[in-house]
Design a protein around this motif. Structure first.
Motif, PDB file in Angstrom:
ATOM      1  N   LEU A 219       1.114  -1.266   0.426  1.00 62.96           N
ATOM      2  CA  LEU A 219      -0.025  -0.268  -0.064  1.00 62.96           C
ATOM      3  C   LEU A 219       0.986   1.169  -0.021  1.00 62.96           C
ATOM      4  O   LEU A 219       0.405   3.012  -1.012  1.00 62.96           O
ATOM      5  CB  LEU A 219      -1.188   0.238   1.268  1.00 62.96           C
ATOM      6  CG  LEU A 219      -2.172  -0.669   1.077  1.00 62.96           C
ATOM      7  CD1 LEU A 219      -2.647  -0.388   2.262  1.00 62.96           C
ATOM      8  CD2 LEU A 219      -2.681  -0.197   0.202  1.00 62.96           C
TER       9      LEU A 219
ATOM     10  N   PRO B 224      -1.350   2.758  -4.110  1.00 60.63           N
ATOM     11  CA  PRO B 224      -2.957   3.001  -3.212  1.00 60.63           C
ATOM     12  C   PRO B 224      -3.580   1.432  -3.303  1.00 60.63           C
ATOM     13  O   PRO B 224      -3.878   0.991  -4.825  1.00 60.63           O
ATOM     14  CB  PRO B 224      -3.307   4.285  -3.288  1.00 60.63           C
ATOM     15  CG  PRO B 224      -2.774   4.550  -4.443  1.00 60.63           C
ATOM     16  CD  PRO B 224      -1.162   4.172  -4.655  1.00 60.63           C
ATOM     17  N   GLU B 225      -4.588   0.935  -2.718  1.00 57.07           N
ATOM     18  CA  GLU B 225      -5.519  -0.207  -3.392  1.00 57.07           C
ATOM     19  C   GLU B 225      -6.130   0.429  -4.602  1.00 57.07           C
ATOM     20  O   GLU B 225      -5.989  -0.594  -5.530  1.00 57.07           O
ATOM     21  CB  GLU B 225      -6.260  -0.839  -2.590  1.00 57.07           C
ATOM     22  CG  GLU B 225      -7.900   0.557  -1.741  1.00 57.07           C
ATOM     23  CD  GLU B 225      -6.887   1.805  -1.044  1.00 57.07           C
ATOM     24  OE1 GLU B 225      -7.926   2.698  -1.131  1.00 57.07           O
ATOM     25  OE2 GLU B 225      -5.658   1.820  -0.431  1.00 57.07           O
TER      26      GLU B 225
ATOM     27  N   ARG C 201      -5.607   0.174   5.551  1.00 57.08           N
ATOM     28  CA  ARG C 201      -4.422   2.031   5.195  1.00 57.08           C
ATOM     29  C   ARG C 201      -4.637   3.021   5.711  1.00 57.08           C
ATOM     30  O   ARG C 201      -3.854   3.419   6.434  1.00 57.08           O
ATOM     31  CB  ARG C 201      -5.143   2.219   3.533  1.00 57.08           C
ATOM     32  CG  ARG C 201      -3.493   3.214   3.270  1.00 57.08           C
ATOM     33  CD  ARG C 201      -3.706   3.426   1.848  1.00 57.08           C
ATOM     34  NE  ARG C 201      -5.108   3.513   1.387  1.00 57.08           N
ATOM     35  CZ  ARG C 201      -5.972   4.286   0.900  1.00 57.08           C
ATOM     36  NH1 ARG C 201      -5.405   6.009   1.286  1.00 57.08           N
ATOM     37  NH2 ARG C 201      -7.421   4.804   0.271  1.00 57.08           N
TER      38      ARG C 201
END
Length: 237
Positions: free
Chosen positions: A47, A51-52, A87
């Motif tokens: 992450l 980012p996802e 996150r």
């Protein structure tokens, strides 16, 4: 009993690849065997790199939700929702030994994983478009009816065990301490879905063994192999 996707799902989403696994002995899962810290650390590292929303597996689900007429940032697939929460919070809530492991594996792979208590499923589950008279039981104990055309995990009694495909599971078949036979389903749509789901299935077998569970039925679902058949709860396999 059975698990499968309706033909209409395969026709609309031909890139779909999935794993369906049945595990037994869940009520005796070894809680001390749950060690997901290393996997969470690995996920955190990924992450930090991206980012996802940039992961190919998540992007494919976003595209699927857009194709279904849903705003992808309003209805996130379960894996993206977990990753986003992790996150932001830096922690993963703990619920049940099996569920905790599945959540960690789902985040690490970026692939939604669902788990259903087979004792609360009527005959089997079909992933299909809702008619609109199905009943979805929320975790607040409320009953909802899916929108006609919405993709749901539906059983023969008309219970919708999930809404908006892999957005949210219902309370009717949630895994609890007394659950013993559980159906696990992992689904992916991205380019490397087959390889990633195959690898994930192998990891889930290993995880089940660590927890002291028996994997009694499993298959990889593809356009050529669309159904898993399995014995109901209470039947010795």
């Amino acid at each position: 009993m059975f698990f499968h996707h309706a033909d209409e799902i395969w026709e609309k989403f031909p890139s779909l690849r999935a794993a369906a696994i049945v595990v037994r002995g869940v009520s005796g899962a070894k809680k001390e065997a749950v060690d997901i810290d290393a996997m969470l650390a690995d996920t955190a590292g990924r992450l930090r790199t991206a980012p996802e929303s940039e992961w190919p597996s998540i992007q494919a689900w976003r595209q699927a939700y857009a194709a279904m007429g849903f705003k992808p940032t309003q209805y996130r697939c379960a894996a993206e929702a977990l990753l986003r929460r992790y996150r932001k919070d830096g922690a993963l809530p703990r619920f049940h030994p099996l569920v905790d492991v599945l959540n960690a594996e789902s985040m690490n792979a970026g692939i939604p994983i669902a788990a259903f208590d087979v004792a609360h499923i009527a005959d089997g589950i079909t992933v299909r478009a809702a008619v609109g008279d199905e009943v979805h039981t929320t975790f607040k104990g409320e009953s909802e009816h899916p929108v006609p055309g919405e993709i749901v995990f539906a059983d023969a009694a008309g219970q919708a065990h999930s809404r908006r495909w892999v957005y949210r599971q219902g309370a009717a078949s949630v895994v609890r301490d007394r659950s013993d036979v559980v159906l696990i389903v992992a689904e992916a749509l991205h380019e490397d879905a087959m390889a990633d789901v195959t690898a994930l299935c192998a990891r889930l077998r290993d995880r089940a063994s660590e927890l002291g569970l028996s994997v009694t039925e499993e298959t990889l679902l593809t356009p050529e192999n669309r159904q898993l058949e399995f014995a109901p709860a209470g039947v010795t396999v």
